[in-house]
Write a protein that holds these residues in place. Structure first.
Motif, PDB file in Angstrom:
ATOM      1  N   GLU A  26       0.821  -1.211   0.000  1.00 10.88           N
ATOM      2  CA  GLU A  26       0.000   0.000   0.000  1.00 10.88           C
ATOM      3  C   GLU A  26       0.858   1.265   0.000  1.00 10.88           C
ATOM      4  O   GLU A  26       1.970   1.288   0.528  1.00 10.88           O
ATOM      5  CB  GLU A  26      -0.889   0.061   1.245  1.00 10.88           C
ATOM      6  N   TRP A  27       0.268   2.312  -0.568  1.00 13.38           N
ATOM      7  CA  TRP A  27       0.813   3.668  -0.509  1.00 13.38           C
ATOM      8  C   TRP A  27      -0.332   4.605  -0.111  1.00 13.38           C
ATOM      9  O   TRP A  27      -1.497   4.302  -0.341  1.00 13.38           O
ATOM     10  CB  TRP A  27       1.341   4.102  -1.873  1.00 13.38           C
ATOM     11  N   GLY A  28       0.018   5.739   0.466  1.00 12.82           N
ATOM     12  CA  GLY A  28      -0.992   6.718   0.826  1.00 12.82           C
ATOM     13  C   GLY A  28      -1.592   6.454   2.196  1.00 12.82           C
ATOM     14  O   GLY A  28      -1.228   5.490   2.879  1.00 12.82           O
ATOM     15  N   PRO A  29      -2.534   7.294   2.639  1.00 12.38           N
ATOM     16  CA  PRO A  29      -3.112   7.151   3.976  1.00 12.38           C
ATOM     17  C   PRO A  29      -3.940   5.880   4.119  1.00 12.38           C
ATOM     18  O   PRO A  29      -4.660   5.483   3.199  1.00 12.38           O
ATOM     19  CB  PRO A  29      -3.993   8.406   4.116  1.00 12.38           C
ATOM     20  N   ALA A  30      -3.832   5.249   5.282  1.00  9.75           N
ATOM     21  CA  ALA A  30      -4.553   4.000   5.522  1.00  9.75           C
ATOM     22  C   ALA A  30      -6.059   4.188   5.506  1.00  9.75           C
ATOM     23  O   ALA A  30      -6.808   3.223   5.295  1.00  9.75           O
ATOM     24  CB  ALA A  30      -4.116   3.407   6.864  1.00  9.75           C
ATOM     25  N   ASP A  31      -6.532   5.414   5.737  1.00 11.36           N
ATOM     26  CA  ASP A  31      -7.967   5.683   5.707  1.00 11.36           C
ATOM     27  C   ASP A  31      -8.371   6.426   4.432  1.00 11.36           C
ATOM     28  O   ASP A  31      -9.459   7.016   4.368  1.00 11.36           O
ATOM     29  CB  ASP A  31      -8.384   6.492   6.933  1.00 11.36           C
ATOM     30  N   GLY A  32      -7.522   6.375   3.397  1.00  7.45           N
ATOM     31  CA  GLY A  32      -7.810   7.087   2.160  1.00  7.45           C
ATOM     32  C   GLY A  32      -8.811   6.356   1.280  1.00  7.45           C
ATOM     33  O   GLY A  32      -9.239   5.228   1.565  1.00  7.45           O
ATOM     34  N   VAL A  53       1.503  11.675  -5.487  1.00  6.35           N
ATOM     35  CA  VAL A  53       0.096  12.068  -5.591  1.00  6.35           C
ATOM     36  C   VAL A  53      -0.766  11.453  -4.497  1.00  6.35           C
ATOM     37  O   VAL A  53      -1.674  12.102  -3.978  1.00  6.35           O
ATOM     38  CB  VAL A  53      -0.474  11.659  -6.975  1.00  6.35           C
ATOM     39  N   THR A  54      -0.495  10.202  -4.129  1.00  6.89           N
ATOM     40  CA  THR A  54      -1.419   9.457  -3.279  1.00  6.89           C
ATOM     41  C   THR A  54      -1.692  10.143  -1.942  1.00  6.89           C
ATOM     42  O   THR A  54      -2.848  10.236  -1.515  1.00  6.89           O
ATOM     43  CB  THR A  54      -0.900   8.025  -3.032  1.00  6.89           C
ATOM     44  N   ASP A  55      -0.659  10.619  -1.277  1.00 12.05           N
ATOM     45  CA  ASP A  55      -0.862  11.268   0.016  1.00 12.05           C
ATOM     46  C   ASP A  55      -1.666  12.557  -0.130  1.00 12.05           C
ATOM     47  O   ASP A  55      -2.632  12.790   0.594  1.00 12.05           O
ATOM     48  CB  ASP A  55       0.482  11.558   0.688  1.00 12.05           C
ATOM     49  N   ALA A  56      -1.264  13.387  -1.085  1.00 15.64           N
ATOM     50  CA  ALA A  56      -1.932  14.675  -1.265  1.00 15.64           C
ATOM     51  C   ALA A  56      -3.386  14.509  -1.684  1.00 15.64           C
ATOM     52  O   ALA A  56      -4.252  15.308  -1.288  1.00 15.64           O
ATOM     53  CB  ALA A  56      -1.175  15.503  -2.304  1.00 15.64           C
ATOM     54  N   ALA A  57      -3.681  13.475  -2.464  1.00 15.43           N
ATOM     55  CA  ALA A  57      -5.039  13.256  -2.960  1.00 15.43           C
ATOM     56  C   ALA A  57      -5.880  12.394  -2.019  1.00 15.43           C
ATOM     57  O   ALA A  57      -7.064  12.170  -2.279  1.00 15.43           O
ATOM     58  CB  ALA A  57      -4.988  12.613  -4.342  1.00 15.43           C
ATOM     59  N   GLY A  58      -5.272  11.896  -0.957  1.00 13.26           N
ATOM     60  CA  GLY A  58      -6.008  11.049  -0.021  1.00 13.26           C
ATOM     61  C   GLY A  58      -6.375   9.699  -0.600  1.00 13.26           C
ATOM     62  O   GLY A  58      -7.450   9.160  -0.328  1.00 13.26           O
ATOM     63  N   ILE A  59      -5.458   9.127  -1.388  1.00 14.56           N
ATOM     64  CA  ILE A  59      -5.705   7.840  -2.039  1.00 14.56           C
ATOM     65  C   ILE A  59      -4.932   6.736  -1.330  1.00 14.56           C
ATOM     66  O   ILE A  59      -3.732   6.863  -1.069  1.00 14.56           O
ATOM     67  CB  ILE A  59      -5.283   7.891  -3.521  1.00 14.56           C
ATOM     68  N   GLU A 279      -0.814  11.528 -12.066  1.00 12.56           N
ATOM     69  CA  GLU A 279      -1.731  12.438 -11.369  1.00 12.56           C
ATOM     70  C   GLU A 279      -3.028  12.622 -12.153  1.00 12.56           C
ATOM     71  O   GLU A 279      -4.126  12.582 -11.581  1.00 12.56           O
ATOM     72  CB  GLU A 279      -1.075  13.789 -11.117  1.00 12.56           C
ATOM     73  N   THR A 280      -2.917  12.788 -13.460  1.00 11.30           N
ATOM     74  CA  THR A 280      -4.107  12.953 -14.298  1.00 11.30           C
ATOM     75  C   THR A 280      -5.008  11.728 -14.203  1.00 11.30           C
ATOM     76  O   THR A 280      -6.235  11.839 -14.069  1.00 11.30           O
ATOM     77  CB  THR A 280      -3.694  13.190 -15.760  1.00 11.30           C
ATOM     78  N   ILE A 281      -4.397  10.539 -14.268  1.00  7.84           N
ATOM     79  CA  ILE A 281      -5.153   9.286 -14.224  1.00  7.84           C
ATOM     80  C   ILE A 281      -5.844   9.112 -12.871  1.00  7.84           C
ATOM     81  O   ILE A 281      -7.038   8.786 -12.794  1.00  7.84           O
ATOM     82  CB  ILE A 281      -4.218   8.102 -14.518  1.00  7.84           C
ATOM     83  N   LEU A 282      -5.116   9.346 -11.797  1.00  4.03           N
ATOM     84  CA  LEU A 282      -5.679   9.137 -10.463  1.00  4.03           C
ATOM     85  C   LEU A 282      -6.756  10.165 -10.131  1.00  4.03           C
ATOM     86  O   LEU A 282      -7.780   9.816  -9.519  1.00  4.03           O
ATOM     87  CB  LEU A 282      -4.564   9.173  -9.418  1.00  4.03           C
ATOM     88  N   ARG A 283      -6.563  11.400 -10.519  1.00  4.87           N
ATOM     89  CA  ARG A 283      -7.569  12.410 -10.191  1.00  4.87           C
ATOM     90  C   ARG A 283      -8.851  12.192 -10.994  1.00  4.87           C
ATOM     91  O   ARG A 283      -9.956  12.449 -10.493  1.00  4.87           O
ATOM     92  CB  ARG A 283      -7.000  13.812 -10.390  1.00  4.87           C
ATOM     93  N   ALA A 284      -8.747  11.712 -12.225  1.00  5.23           N
ATOM     94  CA  ALA A 284      -9.942  11.369 -12.993  1.00  5.23           C
ATOM     95  C   ALA A 284     -10.685  10.206 -12.340  1.00  5.23           C
ATOM     96  O   ALA A 284     -11.912  10.210 -12.248  1.00  5.23           O
ATOM     97  CB  ALA A 284      -9.562  11.024 -14.433  1.00  5.23           C
TER      98      ALA A 284
END
Length: 290
Positions: A26-32, A53-59, A279-284
């Protein structure tokens, strides 16, 4: 250049109902917001994307090893439907609320299988393999790919044995480097990226080539679901310079027409979109999820 590859924040294994273990990272917040990654061929859970991107986007990006690769126990004779059953249990055990999925390259049919079985609320297919054995591609495949598709249709067990005989981290790496366009080669040979990619490949083959071989049979044979039955949003991302003979021959055009809620994004790039346009892919995808 930073291509977004980072060491996972967390590793884990989930025990399935038949006693097997499914490995993940996993990457990013555990509650994302949960996003399941179905990696490309011959790689493992260790190789993520979008590290900036993952942390900033909460993914909460969760990459899962398919059976027989990396930290996931083998499941001889498994199918794409079996994969969906495994992930259903993972979703329940990890309490993943309304996950989405990303399928990169050969991971595309595995991600779409999750959607076909009602397990995810949106999918991003990135430089994805298409259903190459479908009649719509009868006259569109490169000769060597057509031979593989025909071999799987004629005798899937013999084809799987052949793939196992070829399969190794070194052999697949050489195939990637010698067949990709120059723009992709720039990504793959970046020292930091190459180190991460090769490490993920070594981990994928840590149990031998059987997992890779089974994956190839499943991805290049007929799919056990109809894309027309997938009702959730599907974004298909392809680069105009993508020349891989085992990705979509028409860069997702006909698959987009088959999927009821699909959007095709054709970018003036090559096939390494997962790392150059993360970033484009994840935000979409996140926009669909929310």
């Amino acid at each position: 250049m930073d291509y977004g590859v980072r060491e996972p924040a967390r590793f884990g294994q989930t025990q399935l109902l038949d006693g097997r273990f499914l490995g993940w990272a996993e990457w990013g917040p555990a509650d994302g917001t949960p996003v399941l990654l179905c990696p490309g061929a011959a790689t493992s859970r260790r190789l993520g994307f979008g590290g900036g991107v993952t942390d900033a986007a909460g993914i909460r990006l969760i990459s899962v090893d398919r059976p027989g690769l990396g930290a996931s126990d083998p499941a001889p004779g498994r199918t794409l439907t079996n994969w969906a059953t495994d992930i259903r249990h993972l979703i329940q055990e990890q309490a993943l609320r309304a996950p989405s999925a990303v399928g990169f390259s050969q991971g595309a049919p595995f991600a779409l299988s999750l959607a076909a079985n009602g397990l995810v609320n949106a999918v991003a297919v990135v430089s994805g393999s298409d259903e190459l054995a479908h009649p719509r591609f009868t006259h569109a495949l490169a000769p060597q790919v057509r031979d593989i598709v025909n071999a799987i249709a004629a005798d899937p067990n013999a084809a799987e044995e052949s793939f196992a005989g070829f399969g190794s981290a070194d052999a697949v790496w050489e195939l990637i480097i010698t067949t990709c366009p120059e723009a992709d080669r720039t990504v793959y040979t970046d020292p930091i990226f190459q180190r991460s990619f090769r490490r993920a490949m070594d981990e994928a083959f840590s149990q031998g080539p059987a997992g890779y071989a089974r994956d190839t049979v499943l991805a290049m044979g007929r799919w056990p679901f109809d894309p027309a039955d997938i009702a959730v949003p599907v974004d298909l991302w392809y680069g105009e310079q993508d020349i891989s003979p085992v990705h979509s021959p028409d860069l997702g055009e006909s698959l987009t027409q088959m999927l009821p809620a699909a959007t095709r994004h054709l970018l003036p790039a090559a096939g390494s979109l997962l790392w150059t346009h993360s970033e484009t892919i994840l935000r979409a995808l996140l926009a669909h999820a929310r």
